[in-house]
Write a protein that holds these residues in place. Structure first.
Motif, PDB file in Angstrom:
ATOM      1  N   MET A  58       0.918  -1.077   0.047  1.00  0.00           N
ATOM      2  CA  MET A  58      -0.047   0.097   0.015  1.00  0.00           C
ATOM      3  C   MET A  58       0.848   1.281   0.050  1.00  0.00           C
ATOM      4  SD  MET A  58      -3.371  -0.586  -0.261  1.00  0.00           S
ATOM      5  CE  MET A  58      -3.749   1.082   0.325  1.00  0.00           C
ATOM      6  N   ASP A  59       2.062   1.112   0.761  1.00  0.00           N
ATOM      7  CA  ASP A  59       2.992   2.381   0.892  1.00  0.00           C
ATOM      8  C   ASP A  59       3.221   2.597  -0.840  1.00  0.00           C
ATOM      9  OD1 ASP A  59       2.597   2.630   3.342  1.00  0.00           O
ATOM     10  OD2 ASP A  59       4.602   1.663   3.856  1.00  0.00           O
ATOM     11  N   ASN A  60       3.663   1.731  -1.565  1.00  0.00           N
ATOM     12  CA  ASN A  60       4.339   1.590  -2.556  1.00  0.00           C
ATOM     13  C   ASN A  60       3.308   2.418  -3.721  1.00  0.00           C
ATOM     14  OD1 ASN A  60       6.829   1.058  -1.772  1.00  0.00           O
ATOM     15  ND2 ASN A  60       6.739  -1.344  -2.334  1.00  0.00           N
ATOM     16  N   VAL A  61       2.072   1.658  -3.402  1.00  0.00           N
ATOM     17  CA  VAL A  61       0.907   2.258  -4.470  1.00  0.00           C
ATOM     18  C   VAL A  61       0.766   3.724  -4.322  1.00  0.00           C
ATOM     19  CG1 VAL A  61      -1.552   2.269  -4.748  1.00  0.00           C
ATOM     20  CG2 VAL A  61      -0.281   0.196  -4.434  1.00  0.00           C
ATOM     21  N   GLU A  62       0.756   4.054  -2.676  1.00  0.00           N
ATOM     22  CA  GLU A  62       0.866   5.696  -2.779  1.00  0.00           C
ATOM     23  C   GLU A  62       2.027   6.380  -3.147  1.00  0.00           C
ATOM     24  OE1 GLU A  62      -1.318   7.134   0.952  1.00  0.00           O
ATOM     25  OE2 GLU A  62      -0.764   5.227   1.818  1.00  0.00           O
ATOM     26  N   ALA A  63       3.211   5.759  -3.082  1.00  0.00           N
ATOM     27  CA  ALA A  63       4.329   6.560  -3.999  1.00  0.00           C
ATOM     28  C   ALA A  63       4.143   6.558  -5.270  1.00  0.00           C
ATOM     29  CB  ALA A  63       5.499   5.935  -3.342  1.00  0.00           C
ATOM     30  N   VAL A  64       3.610   5.546  -5.933  1.00  0.00           N
ATOM     31  CA  VAL A  64       3.347   5.713  -7.352  1.00  0.00           C
ATOM     32  C   VAL A  64       2.292   6.862  -7.659  1.00  0.00           C
ATOM     33  CG1 VAL A  64       2.587   4.374  -9.527  1.00  0.00           C
ATOM     34  CG2 VAL A  64       4.020   3.278  -7.978  1.00  0.00           C
ATOM     35  N   LEU A  65       1.219   6.758  -6.847  1.00  0.00           N
ATOM     36  CA  LEU A  65      -0.018   7.642  -7.044  1.00  0.00           C
ATOM     37  C   LEU A  65       0.879   9.279  -6.854  1.00  0.00           C
ATOM     38  CD1 LEU A  65      -2.570   5.912  -4.925  1.00  0.00           C
ATOM     39  CD2 LEU A  65      -2.621   6.432  -7.409  1.00  0.00           C
ATOM     40  N   ALA A  66       1.625   9.429  -5.945  1.00  0.00           N
ATOM     41  CA  ALA A  66       2.168  10.775  -5.506  1.00  0.00           C
ATOM     42  C   ALA A  66       3.037  11.098  -6.527  1.00  0.00           C
ATOM     43  CB  ALA A  66       3.141  10.412  -4.149  1.00  0.00           C
ATOM     44  N   GLY A  67       3.773  10.126  -7.519  1.00  0.00           N
ATOM     45  CA  GLY A  67       4.393  10.529  -8.420  1.00  0.00           C
ATOM     46  C   GLY A  67       3.649  11.042  -9.680  1.00  0.00           C
ATOM     47  N   ALA A  68       2.429  10.931  -9.535  1.00  0.00           N
ATOM     48  CA  ALA A  68       1.586  11.451 -10.541  1.00  0.00           C
ATOM     49  C   ALA A  68       0.692  12.755 -10.140  1.00  0.00           C
ATOM     50  CB  ALA A  68       0.754  10.466 -11.197  1.00  0.00           C
ATOM     51  N   ASP A  69       0.900  13.020  -8.981  1.00  0.00           N
ATOM     52  CA  ASP A  69       0.402  14.055  -8.177  1.00  0.00           C
ATOM     53  C   ASP A  69      -1.124  13.356  -7.726  1.00  0.00           C
ATOM     54  OD1 ASP A  69      -0.031  16.404  -6.812  1.00  0.00           O
ATOM     55  OD2 ASP A  69      -0.699  17.453  -8.473  1.00  0.00           O
ATOM     56  N   MET A  70      -1.335  12.361  -7.287  1.00  0.00           N
ATOM     57  CA  MET A  70      -2.381  11.734  -7.142  1.00  0.00           C
ATOM     58  C   MET A  70      -2.266  10.998  -5.716  1.00  0.00           C
ATOM     59  SD  MET A  70      -3.640   9.785 -10.525  1.00  0.00           S
ATOM     60  CE  MET A  70      -4.478  10.496 -11.961  1.00  0.00           C
ATOM     61  N   THR A  71      -3.666  10.640  -5.162  1.00  0.00           N
ATOM     62  CA  THR A  71      -3.688   9.912  -3.756  1.00  0.00           C
ATOM     63  C   THR A  71      -4.619   8.750  -3.848  1.00  0.00           C
ATOM     64  OG1 THR A  71      -5.586  11.219  -2.935  1.00  0.00           O
ATOM     65  CG2 THR A  71      -3.232  12.275  -2.734  1.00  0.00           C
ATOM     66  N   LEU A  72      -4.543   8.231  -2.922  1.00  0.00           N
ATOM     67  CA  LEU A  72      -5.317   7.037  -2.825  1.00  0.00           C
ATOM     68  C   LEU A  72      -7.065   7.404  -3.072  1.00  0.00           C
ATOM     69  CD1 LEU A  72      -4.337   5.085   0.401  1.00  0.00           C
ATOM     70  CD2 LEU A  72      -3.852   4.529  -2.083  1.00  0.00           C
ATOM     71  N   GLY A  73      -7.429   8.696  -2.398  1.00  0.00           N
ATOM     72  CA  GLY A  73      -8.731   9.239  -3.012  1.00  0.00           C
ATOM     73  C   GLY A  73      -8.922   9.226  -4.387  1.00  0.00           C
TER      74      GLY A  73
END
Length: 131
Positions: A58-73
């Motif tokens: 889950m941390d790694n999913v969040e890191a990838v999302l952050a790289g695209a300026d996105m969040t779990l939301g």
């Protein structure tokens, strides 16, 4: 972006996912490769500990999302691949709590597989996000 939950039945709500989500007005879509319990160098972490592997994935999913300026939301779909379905179900609260804190319940599929690419890994999370 407008998200509308589609739940002809309510049983999945207690587990933390919607049966479907209708997405309207999204401008950007991110298709994530499966994220696992690996460190920044791709080395497997926490062999044999499903709960900790789920948390790091889950941390790694969040890191990838952050790289695209996105969040779990922004996640609208989560596929979970595991070598031990019962073990993942026993710690699915880790996933549900993280998405709950983000205020979403993405559509989700849980699949049991014989193994993942690296034998020490027991879970892989594949996300689709729209913003």
């Amino acid at each position: 972006m407008q998200r509308t939950a589609v739940n002809p039945w309510n049983w999945s709500l207690g587990i933390g996912f919607d049966q479907a989500e209708l997405i309207e007005g999204g401008r950007r879509q991110l298709i994530c490769s499966g994220q696992t319990s690996v460190d920044a160098d791709g080395r497997p972490q926490h062999p044999g500990d499903m709960r900790v592997q789920v948390g790091l994935a889950m941390d790694n999913v969040e890191a990838v999302l952050a790289g695209a300026d996105m969040t779990l939301g922004d996640v609208v779909r989560l596929n979970v691949y595991t070598t031990d379905v019962d073990a993942v179900l026993g710690c699915f609260d880790v996933i549900a709590q993280r998405f709950g804190a983000a205020g979403v319940r993405p559509a989700s599929t849980l699949l049991g597989v014989t193994r993942l690419a690296i034998p020490e890994l027991m879970v892989e999370l594949e996300a689709t996000a729209v913003a």
